[in-house]
Design a protein around this motif. Structure first.
Motif, PDB file in Angstrom:
ATOM      1  N   THR A 103      -1.309  -5.000   2.500  1.00  0.00           N
ATOM      2  CA  THR A 103      -1.173  -4.276   1.220  1.00  0.00           C
ATOM      3  C   THR A 103      -2.377  -4.564   0.326  1.00  0.00           C
ATOM      4  O   THR A 103      -2.913  -3.663  -0.328  1.00  0.00           O
ATOM      5  CB  THR A 103       0.140  -4.706   0.511  1.00  0.00           C
ATOM      6  OG1 THR A 103       1.228  -4.433   1.389  1.00  0.00           O
ATOM      7  CG2 THR A 103       0.342  -3.944  -0.792  1.00  0.00           C
ATOM      8  N   SER A 116      -5.208  -2.321   1.673  1.00  0.00           N
ATOM      9  CA  SER A 116      -5.058  -0.898   1.343  1.00  0.00           C
ATOM     10  C   SER A 116      -5.177  -0.667  -0.165  1.00  0.00           C
ATOM     11  O   SER A 116      -5.735   0.340  -0.613  1.00  0.00           O
ATOM     12  CB  SER A 116      -3.711  -0.352   1.857  1.00  0.00           C
ATOM     13  OG  SER A 116      -3.819  -0.043   3.229  1.00  0.00           O
ATOM     14  N   ASN A 166      -8.731  -0.631  -0.897  1.00  0.00           N
ATOM     15  CA  ASN A 166      -9.335   0.616  -0.428  1.00  0.00           C
ATOM     16  C   ASN A 166      -9.045   1.767  -1.391  1.00  0.00           C
ATOM     17  O   ASN A 166      -9.922   2.587  -1.672  1.00  0.00           O
ATOM     18  CB  ASN A 166      -8.842   0.952   0.984  1.00  0.00           C
ATOM     19  CG  ASN A 166      -9.612   0.158   2.031  1.00  0.00           C
ATOM     20  OD1 ASN A 166     -10.788  -0.154   1.842  1.00  0.00           O
ATOM     21  ND2 ASN A 166      -8.972  -0.192   3.125  1.00  0.00           N
ATOM     22  N   GLU A 167      -7.817   1.814  -1.902  1.00  0.00           N
ATOM     23  CA  GLU A 167      -7.498   2.896  -2.840  1.00  0.00           C
ATOM     24  C   GLU A 167      -8.308   2.743  -4.127  1.00  0.00           C
ATOM     25  O   GLU A 167      -8.882   3.701  -4.635  1.00  0.00           O
ATOM     26  CB  GLU A 167      -5.999   2.900  -3.145  1.00  0.00           C
ATOM     27  CG  GLU A 167      -5.596   4.106  -3.955  1.00  0.00           C
ATOM     28  CD  GLU A 167      -4.150   4.501  -3.715  1.00  0.00           C
ATOM     29  OE1 GLU A 167      -3.817   4.898  -2.579  1.00  0.00           O
ATOM     30  OE2 GLU A 167      -3.360   4.391  -4.648  1.00  0.00           O
ATOM     31  N   GLY A 172     -11.022  -0.290   6.477  1.00  0.00           N
ATOM     32  CA  GLY A 172      -9.584  -0.499   6.687  1.00  0.00           C
ATOM     33  C   GLY A 172      -9.313  -1.604   7.691  1.00  0.00           C
ATOM     34  O   GLY A 172     -10.226  -2.157   8.288  1.00  0.00           O
ATOM     35  N   SER A 228       2.765   3.744   2.474  1.00  0.00           N
ATOM     36  CA  SER A 228       1.477   4.096   1.842  1.00  0.00           C
ATOM     37  C   SER A 228       0.364   3.174   2.334  1.00  0.00           C
ATOM     38  O   SER A 228      -0.787   3.599   2.477  1.00  0.00           O
ATOM     39  CB  SER A 228       1.576   3.987   0.321  1.00  0.00           C
ATOM     40  OG  SER A 228       2.617   4.771  -0.130  1.00  0.00           O
ATOM     41  N   VAL A 229       0.727   1.910   2.589  1.00  0.00           N
ATOM     42  CA  VAL A 229      -0.272   0.956   3.100  1.00  0.00           C
ATOM     43  C   VAL A 229      -0.834   1.493   4.419  1.00  0.00           C
ATOM     44  O   VAL A 229      -2.051   1.484   4.657  1.00  0.00           O
ATOM     45  CB  VAL A 229       0.382  -0.440   3.309  1.00  0.00           C
ATOM     46  CG1 VAL A 229      -0.519  -1.364   4.108  1.00  0.00           C
ATOM     47  CG2 VAL A 229       0.724  -1.067   1.955  1.00  0.00           C
ATOM     48  N   VAL A 264      -2.974   4.915   3.786  1.00  0.00           N
ATOM     49  CA  VAL A 264      -4.339   4.657   3.281  1.00  0.00           C
ATOM     50  C   VAL A 264      -5.205   4.185   4.445  1.00  0.00           C
ATOM     51  O   VAL A 264      -6.345   4.628   4.623  1.00  0.00           O
ATOM     52  CB  VAL A 264      -4.324   3.582   2.156  1.00  0.00           C
ATOM     53  CG1 VAL A 264      -5.744   3.137   1.801  1.00  0.00           C
ATOM     54  CG2 VAL A 264      -3.611   4.100   0.921  1.00  0.00           C
ATOM     55  N   ASN A 265      -4.632   3.332   5.289  1.00  0.00           N
ATOM     56  CA  ASN A 265      -5.415   2.758   6.384  1.00  0.00           C
ATOM     57  C   ASN A 265      -5.792   3.801   7.444  1.00  0.00           C
ATOM     58  O   ASN A 265      -6.811   3.675   8.100  1.00  0.00           O
ATOM     59  CB  ASN A 265      -4.629   1.607   7.033  1.00  0.00           C
ATOM     60  CG  ASN A 265      -5.534   0.667   7.772  1.00  0.00           C
ATOM     61  OD1 ASN A 265      -6.518   0.187   7.215  1.00  0.00           O
ATOM     62  ND2 ASN A 265      -5.256   0.426   9.046  1.00  0.00           N
ATOM     63  N   GLN A 271      -8.770   6.031   5.856  1.00  0.00           N
ATOM     64  CA  GLN A 271      -9.979   5.333   5.427  1.00  0.00           C
ATOM     65  C   GLN A 271     -11.170   5.504   6.383  1.00  0.00           C
ATOM     66  O   GLN A 271     -12.253   5.868   5.938  1.00  0.00           O
ATOM     67  CB  GLN A 271      -9.644   3.854   5.203  1.00  0.00           C
ATOM     68  CG  GLN A 271     -10.502   3.170   4.193  1.00  0.00           C
ATOM     69  CD  GLN A 271     -10.401   3.751   2.791  1.00  0.00           C
ATOM     70  OE1 GLN A 271      -9.498   4.495   2.464  1.00  0.00           O
ATOM     71  NE2 GLN A 271     -11.391   3.428   1.977  1.00  0.00           N
ATOM     72  N   ARG A 331     -10.996  -0.038  13.872  1.00  0.00           N
ATOM     73  CA  ARG A 331     -11.269   1.183  13.097  1.00  0.00           C
ATOM     74  C   ARG A 331     -12.398   1.993  13.716  1.00  0.00           C
ATOM     75  O   ARG A 331     -12.597   3.153  13.360  1.00  0.00           O
ATOM     76  CB  ARG A 331     -11.580   0.842  11.626  1.00  0.00           C
ATOM     77  CG  ARG A 331     -10.465   0.136  10.877  1.00  0.00           C
ATOM     78  CD  ARG A 331      -9.217   0.974  10.687  1.00  0.00           C
ATOM     79  NE  ARG A 331      -8.364   1.022  11.850  1.00  0.00           N
ATOM     80  CZ  ARG A 331      -7.373   1.898  12.039  1.00  0.00           C
ATOM     81  NH1 ARG A 331      -7.154   2.815  11.137  1.00  0.00           N
ATOM     82  NH2 ARG A 331      -6.633   1.869  13.113  1.00  0.00           N
TER      83      ARG A 331
END
Ligand SMILES: NC(=O)c1ccc[n+]([C@@H]2O[C@H](COP(=O)([O-])OP(=O)(O)OC[C@H]3O[C@@H](n4cnc5c(N)ncnc54)[C@H](O)[C@@H]3O)[C@@H](O)[C@H]2O)c1
Ligand SMILES: O=c1ccn([C@@H]2O[C@H](COP(=O)(O)OP(=O)(O)O[C@H]3O[C@H](CO)[C@@H](O)[C@H](O)[C@H]3O)[C@@H](O)[C@H]2O)c(=O)[nH]1
Length: 424
Positions: free
Chosen positions: A217, A220, A223-224, A259, A288-289, A292-293, A296, A334
């Protein structure tokens, strides 16, 4: 004491080698005979800093590997370290755990009157040790509860730093069915200077999932915030540097970019989501975590294409294939979705990683693999930095070999100025 470790993978082998270093007699039970031979020859089947030295020191002496479960009940404790990979619905596949527990139970039955503890070190959902492991063991022992105790002892090591983390843990969590079982497990760590936390079985299982979910979390979240900062022209690393100075937040795990990958964060957050949904909860934040990942790494490709124009026929260097530095592990790296997207958009990928190229070749056999970062960068139209390898921070003139100096930083590791690279 005598310890049996079940599973000679990342966690099992590192734990076994470290328990041996702490003065215990350790037997590793591993179903893959190739790994057994390598361990007994003192050769680690995986790359992990410091592991080779420990194997060379202890293999054939107080560390032995084998494939059968014979005589394990003569040891004081069995520590289950087999995999718990995700099933299609995101929940944890517990079939390896169940099978290992059944085999242990069969051996305990052969040695009545000898007390043996069955500990789970694998990451498992709350209730697993009691309802699956203990059940599978007791089914084999005919319900004899006198000779057996159960423990859940989660592992918090990070790959790449596994030996160091094992030997210097922030805490050792020991959840147990009763005090006697927990005391046996605690003894494994008696030569380690560690804070020990004793809990119940399910709490120990939940501590592990919650720790990983919280760390994921943080990433992410960063990242947000990084994506918002980017639109506003603010440096998110400067922002998070300031935010992390608050002791309540800490500076760790606030690095924005490509990410999180690896065999743990994505799998464990998914398993927690799946568990929550099964019991009627809506894990909005955890979902959401993961969302976002997922987006990314693709953002990196979009930013790249904005700079280079259409990627069709363009040479793109991908620096870093491992999911993090100091490992050859590419699980959930990633780089995997990034390379897929580059190929879809018609780019010619030239990849470089100090350790993980041969693993990535199994997924993408047709892309180009370079022996050095310089080779990958030569005549490239763009470059994506995917892994925080320290050697990348020393790259400098290698970027002059590019046709166009378009560098998209996924890890903020390069020692180049912001005007030269684009990063979060
Ligand atoms: N990798 C990490 O950094 C890490 C850290 C903490 C916790 N964990 C958790 O630890 C567990 C193991 O992870 P890993 O990365 O070591 O997995 P891994 O896949 O590297 O190793 C598992 C090993 O168990 C062996 N195995 C499977 N079934 C067996 C059986 N019945 N008997 C004996 N051996 C058997 C496999 O052959 C394999 O070598 C997972 O639950 C994971 O979530 C992993
Ligand atoms: O600020 C950060 C820190 C990490 N990462 C990424 O997160 C992933 C995981 O990194 P890390 O946590 O260092 O490695 P793991 O080996 O996956 O270790 C995690 O997962 C293990 C398995 O459960 C736990 O035992 C560890 O405590 C937990 O840190 C990697 O892709 C990193 O690049 C970021 O993107 N930003």
């Amino acid at each position: 004491m005598k310890i049996t470790v079940i599973g000679g993978g990342y966690v099992g082998l590192v734990s076994a080698a470290c328990f041996a270093e702490l003065g215990n007699h350790v037997t590793v039970i591993e179903i893959d005979s190739k790994k057994v031979d390598m361990i007994n020859a003192g050769v680690p089947p995986i790359y992990e800093k410091g592991l080779e030295e420990l194997l060379k020191k202890h293999s054939g002496k107080n560390l032995v590997a084998k494939s059968d479960y014979n005589d394990i009940s003569l040891s004081d404790i069995s520590v289950i370290c087999v995999g718990t990979p995700p099933l299609k619905d995101g929940s944890a596949n517990l079939s390896y755990i169940k099978s290992a527990a059944g085999s242990i139970g069969g051996e305990i039955k052969k040695n009545p009157g000898h007390y043996h503890v069955v500990a789970v070190k694998s990451t498992v959902p709350p209730g697993t040790t009691e309802n699956i492991v203990a059940k599978a063991v007791l089914e084999k022992t005919g319900g004899n509860q006198e000779d057996v105790g159960f423990v859940m002892n989660p592992e918090f090591l990070r790959e790449g730093l596994a030996v160091e983390d094992f030997m210097n843990p922030d805490r050792v969590v020991i959840g147990s069915s009763d005090e006697k079982a927990g005391d046996v497990a605690e003894k494994m760590y008696e030569n380690l200077c560690a804070r020990i936390l004793r809990t119940g079985l399910s709490a120990a299982e939940m501590i592990k999932y919650t720790s990983n979910a919280f760390l994921a979390t943080k990433i992410s979240f960063s990242n947000e915030i990084g994506n918002i900062c980017k639109k506003l022209g603010i440096d998110v690393y400067e922002v998070m540097g300031g935010v992390g100075m608050d002791k309540r937040i800490s500076p760790m795990f606030l690095n924005a970019g490509a990410g999180f990958g690896g065999s743990c964060f994505p799998k464990d957050v998914m398993a927690l989501v799946s568990l929550a949904e099964k019991i009627g909860e809506k894990p909005v934040l955890l979902k959401s975590v993961l969302d976002v990942n997922e987006t990314q790494p693709l953002k990196m490709v979009e930013i790249l294409e904005k700079q280079t124009g259409s990627l069709k026929g363009k040479k793109i260097a991908v620096l870093g294939l491992a999911f993090k530095d100091n490992t050859d592990d590419i699980r959930e790296s990633r780089s995997i979705p990034v390379i897929k997207e580059l190929i879809l958009r018609g780019a010619l990928v030239s990849a470089y990683d100090p350790l993980a190229s041969s693993e990535m070749r199994k997924i993408y056999p047709a892309i180009n693999y370079s022996n050095t970062a310089g080779d990958a960068l030569t005549d490239a139209d763009g470059c994506l930095v995917m892994t925080e390898w320290p050697e990348f921070s020393r790259l400098s003139s290698e970027f002059d070999l590019m046709k166009d100096r378009v560098i998209i930083e996924g890890r903020r590791i390069l020692d180049i100025t912001d005007s030269e690279g684009i990063c979060w």
